[in-house]
Design a protein around this motif. Structure first.
Motif, short mmCIF file in Angstrom:
data_model
loop_
_atom_site.label_atom_id
_atom_site.label_comp_id
_atom_site.label_asym_id
_atom_site.label_seq_id
_atom_site.Cartn_x
_atom_site.Cartn_y
_atom_site.Cartn_z
N THR A 94 3.53 14.94 13.82
CA THR A 94 4.84 15.43 13.83
C THR A 94 4.97 15.55 11.78
N LEU A 95 4.18 15.83 11.58
CA LEU A 95 3.85 16.75 10.38
C LEU A 95 4.13 15.81 8.92
N HIS A 96 4.71 14.47 8.77
CA HIS A 96 4.50 13.23 8.13
C HIS A 96 2.90 12.67 7.58
N LEU A 97 3.40 12.41 6.39
CA LEU A 97 1.98 11.82 5.99
C LEU A 97 1.43 10.58 5.88
N LYS A 98 0.30 10.15 6.26
CA LYS A 98 0.25 8.53 6.87
C LYS A 98 -1.67 8.40 5.73
N PRO A 99 -1.55 7.10 5.15
CA PRO A 99 -2.82 6.91 5.03
C PRO A 99 -3.76 6.97 5.97
N ASP A 100 -5.15 7.33 5.76
CA ASP A 100 -6.04 7.99 6.56
C ASP A 100 -7.07 7.44 6.07
N LEU A 101 -8.48 7.81 5.28
CA LEU A 101 -9.23 6.61 4.54
C LEU A 101 -8.64 6.01 3.93
N LEU A 102 -7.83 6.10 3.06
CA LEU A 102 -6.84 5.16 2.48
C LEU A 102 -5.79 4.16 3.71
N GLU A 103 -6.23 3.05 2.93
CA GLU A 103 -5.35 1.60 3.24
C GLU A 103 -3.85 1.36 2.90
N LYS A 104 -3.33 1.90 2.14
CA LYS A 104 -2.12 2.26 1.23
C LYS A 104 -2.70 3.70 0.26
N TYR A 105 -1.06 3.87 -0.13
CA TYR A 105 -0.55 4.35 -1.05
C TYR A 105 0.91 4.07 -1.36
N GLU A 106 0.58 3.67 -3.88
CA GLU A 106 2.11 4.14 -3.73
C GLU A 106 2.40 5.17 -4.37
N ASN A 107 3.43 5.97 -4.40
CA ASN A 107 4.13 6.73 -4.73
C ASN A 107 5.80 6.20 -5.62
#
Length: 637
Positions: A94-107
């Motif tokens: 759906t062209l939403h960004l998700k963590p992949d190699l990362l477990e999580k990210y904070e923006n």
């Protein structure tokens, strides 16, 4: 997974999407492919090879088998990094960004990005994937003048300044800019991985900071390289896939190097994704790429010589592909190609010829050429009547789409086209009815193209017939792509024909780079792009107010983390393009054939195909493709 983000609905929704995943099954089931290595203790058991928090995907396949595809030349094995699509953060379907190699990210307001890695995540050779790999890239590669003479990549600079980089602990790194850098995450999720991390444990043996420089220089000399830096860059080859010894995080790892006619990629024993049954992805053991002449791709598919093929096929191949389906046991999927237009005409506003420069800059001239094209006939002749006629703009699947932008000044009206040309003053004609330029030359537009697409060349032939009716002659000039680009950069082209927008399904968080005159590889304004890219050292400054407005809007997008503002910028820039006809679109919606051998499962029957942002098949996850009966699916030798 908790991700702290200031209230911005799009990013928040993307981050929370992983929360709904069910818990991983306790019993992991290792691939038979690794059974001997585990038995001989050359590999640890699967439970010890996975991160503590692997990604659990909603898939249910089975292990085993090979998957054969084709490449036109050995160097094209590099595209595996696009369509196997393993990123720090990536787009979902759906062209939403998700963590992949990362477990999580904070923006935080697109200024401060904190990345947390998965505990226990390892490279394909078993070495840890940690914050040290980010530090090594940032300090020892990107900011090392020998390895990176140009410095850090441009997308990591805001107002020319790099971020402040911090290692918070073994699993956590932070990038901080004084102003927003909204390009950062979309760039990391792009079809080309910018690779802001490196396999440091492996690469340090080739770096003068960690190994003996004299010994490295001698080793470089033996390989006919100039210095240790050239040696390091050869070994540090995440994109080209020419170094089988270099560890990877992708689902498959390359096992052999050129020269070769067959390249074998084997499953990565430390890959970070599993399914609900506790099986580690990818399902398929080996991805095999055979080198073949591109003109034979459709014939080889028709003969049943491969398992999966998409790149190198086009809509004109569909009849021959369909013909062989039943006899050879494969299916041809037909996915709409999400591109702005299959054939766009780019009038060079920076051409050095003063007469053509004045004409190309006259909006009446650009509109006349657009109105002089019978897109319905083009559609029927080139896309079997299945395409969408109109401008070079985004497609209906994008949340930013506006139907009127597709059709504005894009109908077939030769009478109005002729009136506009007369209004400009192009009223004199020769005996053949071709209009004359103010200096007496015939109004013959030399349209240059790289000649790689038969659709473009065939389309130009038809457009030549339409334009003749309004007193314009068209001459097609195919040539090598590198030659074409160099001619464009030098201002020697009058008009170029090429495909339209690469990313025709954008969302507001994606940078509208293609719409602003800031890259020299845009055939409409190469010298304006040079001026921006070289910070005024080369090229020409933008001198048309409507084009300058595009640059101003891009600057607005770059300096905000507000999604509403970013959406408004996209809307105005798209409107600006439709009104000014910076490029002349024709037909979009070509179908991309994808040949899939019967029994190979996991791809959707229909989806959008594009370079950006789908990474060809990337966001549909090749690692989840599997054979319904793996036995007997080994590659033919």
């Amino acid at each position: 997974m908790l991700i702290r983000i200031r209230p911005r609905p799009f990013v928040l929704a993307a981050a929370l999407a992983w929360l709904a995943l069910p818990a991983l099954a306790q019993d992991f089931k290792d691939a038979p492919f690794f059974a001997e290595q585990v038995k001989d203790k050359k590999l640890p058991p699967l439970a010890e090879r996975l991160p503590k928090t692997p990604i659990v995907v909603d898939a249910a396949g089975q292990y085993g088998g090979d998957m054969v595809t084709l490449v036109p030349r050995p160097r094209d094995i590099r595209y595996i990094s696009t369509y196997t699509y393993t990123r720090l953060v990536g787009y979902d379907r759906t062209l939403h960004l998700k963590p992949d190699l990362l477990e999580k990210y904070e923006n935080e307001d697109d200024r401060v990005f904190t990345f947390t890695l998965r505990a226990g995540h390892r490279w394909s050779d078993g070495s840890p994937f940690t914050a040290e790999d980010f530090r090594y890239y940032w300090e020892d590669v990107a900011q090392n003048a020998d390895l990176s003479p140009a410095g850090p990549p441009e997308f990591m600079l805001v107002d020319g300044k790099p971020p402040r980089f911090e290692v918070l602990d073994e699993r956590t790194v932070r990038f901080t800019w004084d102003k927003p850098n909204p390009r950062f995450l979309p760039q990391l999720a792009g079809s080309l991985d910018p690779g802001i991390y490196r396999a440091s444990t492996y690469l340090k043996q080739f770096h003068a900071k960690y190994a003996d420089k004299a010994a490295l220089d001698e080793k470089a000399k033996q390989q006919k390289l100039k210095s240790w830096a050239a040696l390091h860059n050869r070994m540090d080859d995440m994109k080209e896939q020419t170094n089988p010894a270099l560890p990877t995080l992708m689902p498959w790892r390359v096992m052999n190097a050129a020269p070769a006619n067959r390249f074998i990629f084997e499953r990565n024993p430390y890959y970070h994704r599993v399914d609900h049954q506790g099986q580690q992805l990818p399902y398929v053991d080996r991805l095999i790429m055979d080198v073949s002449a591109p003109g034979l791709f459709a014939a080889k598919a028709n003969a049943g010589e491969l398992d999966l093929l998409f790149r190198g096929l086009s809509m004109s191949d569909i009849p021959v592909l369909k013909e062989g389906e039943k006899a050879k046991g494969y299916t041809t999927l037909l996915w709409p190609y999400a591109r702005g237009t299959e054939l766009a005409l780019y009038p060079n506003l920076n051409t050095v010829d003063p007469v053509w420069r004045q004409l190309n800059r006259d909006i009446r001239f650009r509109r006349a050429l657009s109105l002089g094209i019978d897109r319905r006939t083009l559609n029927n002749a080139l896309l079997f009547g299945l395409g969408t006629e109109g401008n070079n703009t985004i497609v209906a699947e994008s949340p930013l789409f506006s139907a009127e932008l597709r059709t504005e000044n894009a109908g077939y009206d030769p009478r109005e086209a002729s009136r506009l040309l007369d209004e400009i003053g192009l009223t004199k004609r020769n005996g053949a009815g071709i209009r004359l330029l103010p200096d007496g030359r015939e109004l013959e537009i030399i349209v240059e193209t790289d000649g790689e697409s038969s659709l473009v060349v065939d389309g130009l032939t038809l457009i030549g017939e339409f334009w003749r009716e309004i007193g314009v002659r068209l001459f097609v000039k195919p040539q090598d792509r590198t030659v074409l680009r160099n001619r464009s950069y030098a201002g020697l082209t009058v008009m170029v024909a090429a495909p339209g927008l690469d990313n025709a399904i954008p969302t507001a968080i994606m940078p509208p780079t293609e719409l602003a005159p800031m890259r020299q590889d845009n055939y409409t304004w190469p010298k304006w792009g040079q001026h921006v890219e070289t910070k005024g050292k080369n090229g020409e400054q933008v001198d048309i107010p409507e084009a300058q407005r595009l640059l101003d809007l891009y600057t607005t997008w770059m300096n905000t983390g507000n999604r509403t503002v970013q959406r408004d910028v996209w809307t105005e820039m798209l409107r600006n393009h439709a009104e000014n006809q910076w490029s002349i679109g024709t037909i979009s919606g070509a179908l991309q054939p994808i040949v899939v051998r019967n029994g190979l499962q996991g791809l959707p029957a229909k989806a959008l195909y594009s370079w950006e942002p789908t990474a060809m098949l990337g966001i549909y996850r090749l690692d989840e493709i599997h054979w319904n009966k793996a036995a007997g699916k080994e590659a033919r030798r």
